[in-house]
Design an enzyme around this catalytic site. Structure first.
Site, PDB file in Angstrom:
ATOM      1  N   HIS A  60     -27.036  20.621 -34.382  1.00 38.73           N
ATOM      2  CA  HIS A  60     -28.020  21.147 -35.530  1.00 38.73           C
ATOM      3  C   HIS A  60     -27.542  22.260 -36.031  1.00 38.73           C
ATOM      4  O   HIS A  60     -26.898  23.233 -35.419  1.00 38.73           O
ATOM      5  CB  HIS A  60     -29.405  21.249 -34.688  1.00 38.73           C
ATOM      6  CG  HIS A  60     -30.437  21.310 -35.781  1.00 38.73           C
ATOM      7  ND1 HIS A  60     -30.824  22.463 -36.489  1.00 38.73           N
ATOM      8  CD2 HIS A  60     -31.346  20.202 -36.174  1.00 38.73           C
ATOM      9  CE1 HIS A  60     -31.546  22.144 -37.533  1.00 38.73           C
ATOM     10  NE2 HIS A  60     -31.924  20.866 -37.133  1.00 38.73           N
ATOM     11  N   ASP A  72     -34.074  13.586 -33.491  1.00 41.32           N
ATOM     12  CA  ASP A  72     -33.913  12.194 -33.766  1.00 41.32           C
ATOM     13  C   ASP A  72     -33.467  11.465 -32.639  1.00 41.32           C
ATOM     14  O   ASP A  72     -33.407  10.287 -32.791  1.00 41.32           O
ATOM     15  CB  ASP A  72     -32.808  12.277 -34.942  1.00 41.32           C
ATOM     16  CG  ASP A  72     -33.213  12.833 -36.360  1.00 41.32           C
ATOM     17  OD1 ASP A  72     -34.565  12.347 -36.458  1.00 41.32           O
ATOM     18  OD2 ASP A  72     -32.737  13.258 -37.275  1.00 41.32           O
ATOM     19  N   HIS A 104     -29.002  14.075 -41.973  1.00 41.88           N
ATOM     20  CA  HIS A 104     -30.257  14.493 -42.017  1.00 41.88           C
ATOM     21  C   HIS A 104     -31.248  13.672 -41.363  1.00 41.88           C
ATOM     22  O   HIS A 104     -31.053  13.107 -40.423  1.00 41.88           O
ATOM     23  CB  HIS A 104     -30.394  14.913 -43.340  1.00 41.88           C
ATOM     24  CG  HIS A 104     -31.770  15.902 -43.551  1.00 41.88           C
ATOM     25  ND1 HIS A 104     -32.463  16.390 -42.587  1.00 41.88           N
ATOM     26  CD2 HIS A 104     -32.353  16.327 -44.734  1.00 41.88           C
ATOM     27  CE1 HIS A 104     -33.552  17.127 -43.236  1.00 41.88           C
ATOM     28  NE2 HIS A 104     -33.382  17.116 -44.588  1.00 41.88           N
TER      29      HIS A 104
HETATM   30  C1  LIG Z   1     -26.482  18.257 -37.851  1.00 37.66           C
HETATM   31  C2  LIG Z   1     -24.925  18.682 -38.111  1.00 37.66           C
HETATM   32  C3  LIG Z   1     -24.811  18.138 -39.556  1.00 37.66           C
HETATM   33  C4  LIG Z   1     -24.981  20.007 -38.206  1.00 37.66           C
HETATM   34  O1  LIG Z   1     -23.739  20.504 -38.578  1.00 37.66           O
HETATM   35  P1  LIG Z   1     -23.019  21.774 -38.817  1.00 37.66           P
HETATM   36  O2  LIG Z   1     -24.176  23.207 -38.598  1.00 37.66           O
HETATM   37  O3  LIG Z   1     -22.473  21.818 -40.086  1.00 37.66           O
HETATM   38  O4  LIG Z   1     -22.180  21.853 -37.834  1.00 37.66           O
HETATM   39  P2  LIG Z   1     -20.800  21.224 -37.800  1.00 37.66           P
HETATM   40  O5  LIG Z   1     -20.588  19.872 -38.547  1.00 37.66           O
HETATM   41  O6  LIG Z   1     -19.885  22.207 -38.535  1.00 37.66           O
HETATM   42  O7  LIG Z   1     -20.122  21.053 -36.389  1.00 37.66           O
HETATM   43  C5  LIG Z   1     -19.861  22.099 -35.680  1.00 37.66           C
HETATM   44  C6  LIG Z   1     -18.820  21.700 -34.666  1.00 37.66           C
HETATM   45  O8  LIG Z   1     -19.680  20.871 -33.622  1.00 37.66           O
HETATM   46  C7  LIG Z   1     -19.042  19.337 -33.731  1.00 37.66           C
HETATM   47  N1  LIG Z   1     -20.416  18.582 -33.825  1.00 37.66           N
HETATM   48  C8  LIG Z   1     -21.475  18.857 -34.351  1.00 37.66           C
HETATM   49  N2  LIG Z   1     -22.303  17.916 -34.272  1.00 37.66           N
HETATM   50  C9  LIG Z   1     -21.573  16.859 -33.579  1.00 37.66           C
HETATM   51  C10 LIG Z   1     -21.874  15.679 -33.186  1.00 37.66           C
HETATM   52  N3  LIG Z   1     -23.066  15.089 -33.585  1.00 37.66           N
HETATM   53  N4  LIG Z   1     -21.196  14.894 -32.496  1.00 37.66           N
HETATM   54  C11 LIG Z   1     -19.991  15.491 -32.241  1.00 37.66           C
HETATM   55  N5  LIG Z   1     -19.380  16.494 -32.616  1.00 37.66           N
HETATM   56  C12 LIG Z   1     -20.448  17.332 -33.210  1.00 37.66           C
HETATM   57  C13 LIG Z   1     -18.315  19.366 -35.142  1.00 37.66           C
HETATM   58  O9  LIG Z   1     -17.456  18.326 -35.180  1.00 37.66           O
HETATM   59  C14 LIG Z   1     -17.433  20.607 -35.093  1.00 37.66           C
HETATM   60  O10 LIG Z   1     -16.555  20.798 -34.346  1.00 37.66           O
HETATM   61  P3  LIG Z   1     -15.156  21.337 -34.756  1.00 37.66           P
HETATM   62  O11 LIG Z   1     -15.378  22.995 -35.028  1.00 37.66           O
HETATM   63  O12 LIG Z   1     -14.366  21.124 -33.649  1.00 37.66           O
HETATM   64  O13 LIG Z   1     -14.784  20.709 -36.038  1.00 37.66           O
HETATM   65  C15 LIG Z   1     -24.090  18.054 -37.231  1.00 37.66           C
HETATM   66  O14 LIG Z   1     -24.371  18.351 -35.997  1.00 37.66           O
HETATM   67  C16 LIG Z   1     -24.127  16.474 -37.292  1.00 37.66           C
HETATM   68  O15 LIG Z   1     -23.580  15.719 -38.325  1.00 37.66           O
HETATM   69  N6  LIG Z   1     -24.975  15.910 -36.288  1.00 37.66           N
HETATM   70  C17 LIG Z   1     -25.114  14.381 -36.285  1.00 37.66           C
HETATM   71  C18 LIG Z   1     -26.089  14.163 -37.475  1.00 37.66           C
HETATM   72  C19 LIG Z   1     -27.498  14.336 -36.973  1.00 37.66           C
HETATM   73  O16 LIG Z   1     -27.996  14.278 -35.713  1.00 37.66           O
HETATM   74  N7  LIG Z   1     -28.188  14.759 -38.034  1.00 37.66           N
HETATM   75  C20 LIG Z   1     -29.775  15.101 -37.663  1.00 37.66           C
HETATM   76  C21 LIG Z   1     -30.007  16.441 -37.821  1.00 37.66           C
HETATM   77  S1  LIG Z   1     -31.572  16.998 -37.328  1.00 37.66           S
END
Ligand SMILES: CC(C)(COP(=O)(O)OP(=O)(O)OC[C@H]1O[C@@H](n2cnc3c(N)ncnc32)[C@H](O)[C@@H]1OP(=O)(O)O)[C@@H](O)C(=O)NCCC(=O)NCCS
Length: 383
Positions: free
Chosen positions: A269, A320, A230
């Site tokens: 996201h 971010d 987050h």
């Molecule tokens: C923000 C976040 C938690 C959203 O997650 P979500 O909706 O739960 O999506 P998921 O984590 O299930 O991701 C879906 C797919 O995209 C991939 N993915 C998502 N964000 C990714 C990232 N930043 N880098 C690499 N792969 C990513 C996941 O590995 C997953 O792949 P898979 O289906 O092959 O396993 C996630 O994108 C993330 O962890 N981002 C990095 C942290 C970040 O920048 N957070 C700030 C948010 S404003």
């Protein structure tokens, strides 16, 4: 979601993904159009033409202020910027290795009983608005003076004529910031101010839905924002960019990161699958800042990462990512990036807490139980 989970529990969505959890009129995320509106106004317009103070007023009062209302609001924020000495004493007592997110979370806890409306019922709308104004006014003071305290410096007195961004920078550095720094920080505060039912705002709503108070809601929100999935992503993103170091290292770095299935911080996201609306504007601001400062390498590294992530993963930067290198170019200490986010997001937390309390229903979802049942109790001596 794994096939087994979906088959077993067709009505369950892990992480509550896609599940409506309440009705709100504070902000709207349109994933298809990659747009974000605060109470009907596009965040780009607010960030480019407005100010953080206008945005905070809009979020908690529900309409854009007139010139007179804005002048009054600025005066009120200015008059409320100072915090009781007890907050500084508590911050000074924390171990030197304390993360500033833990400092700002603690600072709001200490602050609560000093609020003149402390004993007002949590459903008192007018008292909640006054609390919200104080919460918004004091956030930057506590972040910046907390930073001074951990460096062994004395806290500075806020200047009541300063804006939120000015107050933060002035207290942190002990000198007046330049116009460009102010403009970039102010735009980022506007973009960070509110974002629907994200994890920390939702946590804040859960807290106040028990008829707990605004301060408790804010403290819950800060604790939830702290994690790297987050708010903490802005700190992780700049550490990644600094590890890459130079644009010529970026392609090999991202190739390797993707090959080893690393998470690229500042990308992806839950709500936006075609790009985070806030990232478009923040990227523009961050790249312009780099050109103005004669340091374009972070923007170049960003371009390579963004292109590769889009082509190979169809994943786009969130706010971010550009905010991280904009803040770095502004010379802000890295571990203050998320606390600065807090100083802005408290406006969103307060708007949601007030909305929740105005139409309250206890938030209490169901669980799916998968544990054992009906076991015979065996006394401890016989186990
Ligand atoms: C923000 C976040 C938690 C959203 O997650 P979500 O909706 O739960 O999506 P998921 O984590 O299930 O991701 C879906 C797919 O995209 C991939 N993915 C998502 N964000 C990714 C990232 N930043 N880098 C690499 N792969 C990513 C996941 O590995 C997953 O792949 P898979 O289906 O092959 O396993 C996630 O994108 C993330 O962890 N981002 C990095 C942290 C970040 O920048 N957070 C700030 C948010 S404003």
């Amino acid at each position: 979601m794994s096939a087994t989970t979906t088959d077993k529990y067709p009505n369950y969505s892990p992480g509550l993904e896609g599940v409506p959890a309440g009705i709100s009129s504070i902000s709207e995320i349109d994933s298809d159009r990659s747009s974000l509106q605060y109470r009907g106004y596009d965040v780009h317009d607010l960030a480019e033409q407005g100010s953080y103070e206008e945005t905070a007023f809009l979020l908690i009062h529900g309409h854009l202020p007139t010139a007179a209302e804005l002048a009054d609001f600025n005066r009120l924020l200015g008059a409320e910027r100072e915090v009781p000495e007890a907050v500084y004493t508590a911050l000074a007592a924390m171990p030197k290795h304390t993360h500033p997110m833990d400092m700002i979370r603690t600072a709001y806890s200490i602050l609560a009983p000093f609020d003149p409306d402390y004993t007002a019922p949590s459903t008192d709308h007018a008292a909640n608005l006054r609390k919200a104004e104080r919460i918004i006014a004091k956030g930057g003071t506590m972040v910046a003076n907390g930073h001074r305290i951990r460096q062994g410096l004395a806290p500075l007195k806020p200047n009541p004529s300063h804006t939120t961004a000015q107050n933060l920078l002035y207290l942190m550095r002990g000198e007046e910031p330049d116009a460009k720094t102010l403009q970039v920080l102010d735009a980022s505060l506007t973009l960070y101010a509110e974002h629907g039912f994200n994890a920390s705002t939702f946590a804040c709503r859960v807290t106040v839905s028990t008829l707990s108070d605004l301060y408790s809601g804010v403290v819950t929100g800060i604790g939830t924002l702290r994690g790297p999935l987050h708010g903490g992503a802005n700190e992780e993103a700049i550490r990644m960019i600094l590890e890459i170091g130079e644009p010529e290292n970026a392609q090999a770095w991202i190739d390797d990161a993707l090959a080893t299935k690393k998470k690229i911080m500042g990308f992806g996201h839950r709500e936006y699958k075609k790009g985070d609306s806030r990232a478009f504007y923040m990227s523009k601001v961050a790249k312009e800042l780099g050109i103005e400062k004669g340091v374009t390498k972070y923007g170049q590294i960003a371009d390579i990462l963004e292109k590769t992530m889009a082509e190979r993963k169809n994943i786009f930067p969130n706010v971010d990512f550009p905010a991280s290198y904009a803040y770095y170019l502004l010379g802000l200490p890295i571990d203050l990036y998320t606390p600065i986010f807090v100083a802005s997001r408290v406006a969103g937390y307060c708007a949601h807490a007030i909305e929740q309390l105005d139409h309250n229903r206890l938030i209490r979802p169901k669980q799916i139980y998968e544990g054992q049942e009906n076991l015979a109790y065996v006394p401890v001596a016989e186990r």
